[in-house]
Design a protein around this motif. Structure first.
Motif, PDB file in Angstrom:
ATOM      1  N   PHE A  75       0.847  -1.188   0.000  1.00  0.00           N
ATOM      2  CA  PHE A  75       0.000   0.000   0.000  1.00  0.00           C
ATOM      3  C   PHE A  75       0.895   1.255   0.000  1.00  0.00           C
ATOM      4  O   PHE A  75       1.887   1.297  -0.704  1.00  0.00           O
ATOM      5  N   SER A  76       0.570   2.272   0.785  1.00  0.00           N
ATOM      6  CA  SER A  76       1.318   3.529   0.680  1.00  0.00           C
ATOM      7  C   SER A  76       2.724   3.467   1.257  1.00  0.00           C
ATOM      8  O   SER A  76       3.495   4.409   1.073  1.00  0.00           O
ATOM      9  N   THR A 217      -4.677 -10.230   0.204  1.00  0.00           N
ATOM     10  CA  THR A 217      -5.101  -9.308   1.251  1.00  0.00           C
ATOM     11  C   THR A 217      -6.616  -9.242   1.352  1.00  0.00           C
ATOM     12  O   THR A 217      -7.316  -9.180   0.332  1.00  0.00           O
ATOM     13  N   LEU A 252      -9.923  -0.615  -0.799  1.00  0.00           N
ATOM     14  CA  LEU A 252      -8.703  -0.761  -1.610  1.00  0.00           C
ATOM     15  C   LEU A 252      -8.465  -2.181  -2.093  1.00  0.00           C
ATOM     16  O   LEU A 252      -7.665  -2.384  -3.005  1.00  0.00           O
ATOM     17  N   LEU A 259      -6.126  -3.644  -5.030  1.00  0.00           N
ATOM     18  CA  LEU A 259      -4.706  -4.002  -4.954  1.00  0.00           C
ATOM     19  C   LEU A 259      -4.462  -5.500  -5.019  1.00  0.00           C
ATOM     20  O   LEU A 259      -3.309  -5.937  -5.096  1.00  0.00           O
ATOM     21  N   ALA A 272       1.012   2.896  -4.337  1.00  0.00           N
ATOM     22  CA  ALA A 272       0.503   1.879  -3.418  1.00  0.00           C
ATOM     23  C   ALA A 272       0.782   0.443  -3.807  1.00  0.00           C
ATOM     24  O   ALA A 272       0.481  -0.457  -3.020  1.00  0.00           O
ATOM     25  N   GLY A 351       1.268   2.378   5.561  1.00  0.00           N
ATOM     26  CA  GLY A 351       0.362   2.032   4.478  1.00  0.00           C
ATOM     27  C   GLY A 351      -0.961   1.556   5.016  1.00  0.00           C
ATOM     28  O   GLY A 351      -1.071   1.155   6.186  1.00  0.00           O
ATOM     29  N   ALA A 352      -1.972   1.582   4.168  1.00  0.00           N
ATOM     30  CA  ALA A 352      -3.314   1.187   4.575  1.00  0.00           C
ATOM     31  C   ALA A 352      -3.302  -0.217   5.166  1.00  0.00           C
ATOM     32  O   ALA A 352      -2.572  -1.098   4.713  1.00  0.00           O
ATOM     33  N   GLN A 355       0.514  -1.629   7.290  1.00  0.00           N
ATOM     34  CA  GLN A 355       1.899  -1.727   6.831  1.00  0.00           C
ATOM     35  C   GLN A 355       2.722  -0.556   7.356  1.00  0.00           C
ATOM     36  O   GLN A 355       2.223   0.567   7.467  1.00  0.00           O
ATOM     37  N   MET A 374      -6.341  -6.420   6.687  1.00  0.00           N
ATOM     38  CA  MET A 374      -6.328  -4.984   6.895  1.00  0.00           C
ATOM     39  C   MET A 374      -6.982  -4.598   8.215  1.00  0.00           C
ATOM     40  O   MET A 374      -8.019  -5.147   8.597  1.00  0.00           O
TER      41      MET A 374
END
Length: 405
Positions: A75-76, A217, A252, A259, A272, A351-352, A355, A374
């Motif tokens: 992710f980010s 994920t 996401l 993703l 991402a 990250g979302a 992460q 997540m």
């Protein structure tokens, strides 16, 4: 020195120094249901890996267990890695971060953007927080075309006079700046100049080999419910910002979508779509502040330039008395009230879903945490708190890397 070895924390596999048992126990508690997902943690201290552990499953569809080779979608946290590669280009004077973007990319000057600099883009000041309309996954994964679309847009504020997180537009702009400024693809710059010399299992564009190791994920039902209720209430602009104009689901990820879509992971979307192991992530951040595997990827001066605060306080549409707020350097998150990390000197990117990768020059730490289940809020706080307690109280932190697992 104490050599890290295999120890026993319930449900956790890997190696860690006995002094760091409280850290690993906090890690184990971050994964509430190991049958629904998994996670991995790596910590490097003074250039040596002192924790490398994992738990849970890598794919809830098949029950494939998480192992030492499992790569997570970053992710980010991808943005921070791309920023390290850009910082190397700046250090070698291959790329001038203070130059107007339009000096490399004339089309970017459209709609009054001629004074926006490369640094402004890195620090989320470009005013291009979302595409100007609906976007498909095919358009999102065509990086150059998506960048051209952004270059033609009118910024939401003039002359980089404000900031706001460019969640999914940051990557295409940075990719095009690197391509035009160096003649090289940004994902390849990272692979050749950063990941490969460190033998770090991290990629900003996944290839066939990478895809075999990537965890699947998922978002828990409570997160899906929260996002489905919250995002529409934020307004149409926020929805475009968080989903890249509808190309991604609000969480996401979905069943082979977002993703989890191989097309996105293969695209080189620097916002991402990076993938990697916790060990590879932490190894790279370690190498920004200490020699790691014989390599220091950034000098002290380059780190200084990377971490000068460029954006802080309320964003363009934030309430003045809200907060806490993030702080940004040249594409990295800096320690802030919103993101305390290990010490005020920490820098990196989260990250979302949980992460996180960061470095801390004060403690000599490189840190990497990845998961495929997540979370609605950051989960590494107790892990970092335990690490800080150990570092502050320990006289003898092990310096030998753990044996291979």
């Amino acid at each position: 020195m104490t050599r890290p070895d295999e120890h026993h924390t319930t449900g956790v596999a890997g190696h860690y120094a006995p002094q760091l048992t409280p850290v690993v126990e906090a890690f184990a508690e971050s994964v509430h249901d190991p049958t629904a997902g998994g996670a991995a943690l790596s910590i490097w201290h003074e250039g040596e890996e002192v924790v490398r552990v994992h738990t849970g499953i890598a794919d809830s569809r098949t029950g494939r267990p998480w192992d030492d080779d499992t790569r997570a979608i970053l992710f980010s946290a991808t943005k921070g890695l791309a920023a390290v590669a850009v910082a190397r280009l700046a250090e070698s004077r291959t790329l001038d971060l203070e130059a107007p973007v339009a000096s490399l990319w004339p089309e970017f000057a459209a709609e009054g953007k001629g004074r926006i600099t490369v640094m402004d883009v890195l620090a989320h000041r470009a005013g291009l927080i979302a595409p100007d309309g609906a976007t498909t996954i095919e358009e999102l994964t065509d990086i150059r075309e998506f960048a051209a679309r952004l270059a033609a847009q009118r910024p939401m504020w003039p002359n980089a006079g404000a900031h706001l997180y460019h969640a999914l537009t940051w990557g295409p702009m940075v990719s095009e700046i690197v391509r035009l400024g160096t003649g090289r693809d940004a994902a390849d710059v990272f692979a050749r100049d950063v990941a490969a010399p460190l033998d770090a299992a991290v990629a900003l564009r996944a290839d066939d080999r990478d895809m075999r190791y990537i965890a699947y994920t998922t978002a828990p039902p409570e997160l899906e419910l929260m996002m489905s209720r919250t995002v529409p209430q934020m307004g149409e602009l926020a929805q475009r910002m968080l989903t890249a104009g509808g190309a991604l689901p609000v969480t996401l990820v979905g069943d082979g979508t977002g993703l989890n879509d191989p097309r996105l992971l293969r695209s080189g979307q620097l916002s991402a779509a990076g993938t990697g192991t916790a060990s590879g992530l932490a190894r790279i951040w370690s190498s920004t502040v200490r020699p790691t595997r014989g390599l220091r990827v950034l000098s002290d001066e380059a780190v200084k330039q990377l971490t000068i605060p460029r954006s802080w306080g309320p964003g363009a549409f934030d309430k003045p008395n809200g907060g806490p707020y993030h702080r940004w350097g040249a594409g990295v998150q800096l320690a802030s009230e919103a993101l305390t990390w290990l010490s005020p000197s920490s820098f990196g990117h989260d990250g979302a879903g949980g992460q996180a990768g960061f470095a801390d020059p004060e403690y000599g730490i490189g840190f990497g945490y990845v998961t495929n289940r997540m979370a609605a809020a950051p989960v590494i706080g107790p892990i970092v708190d335990a690490l800080r307690s150990v570092l502050d109280g320990a006289r003898d932190i092990p310096s030998s890397p753990p044996p291979s697992v």
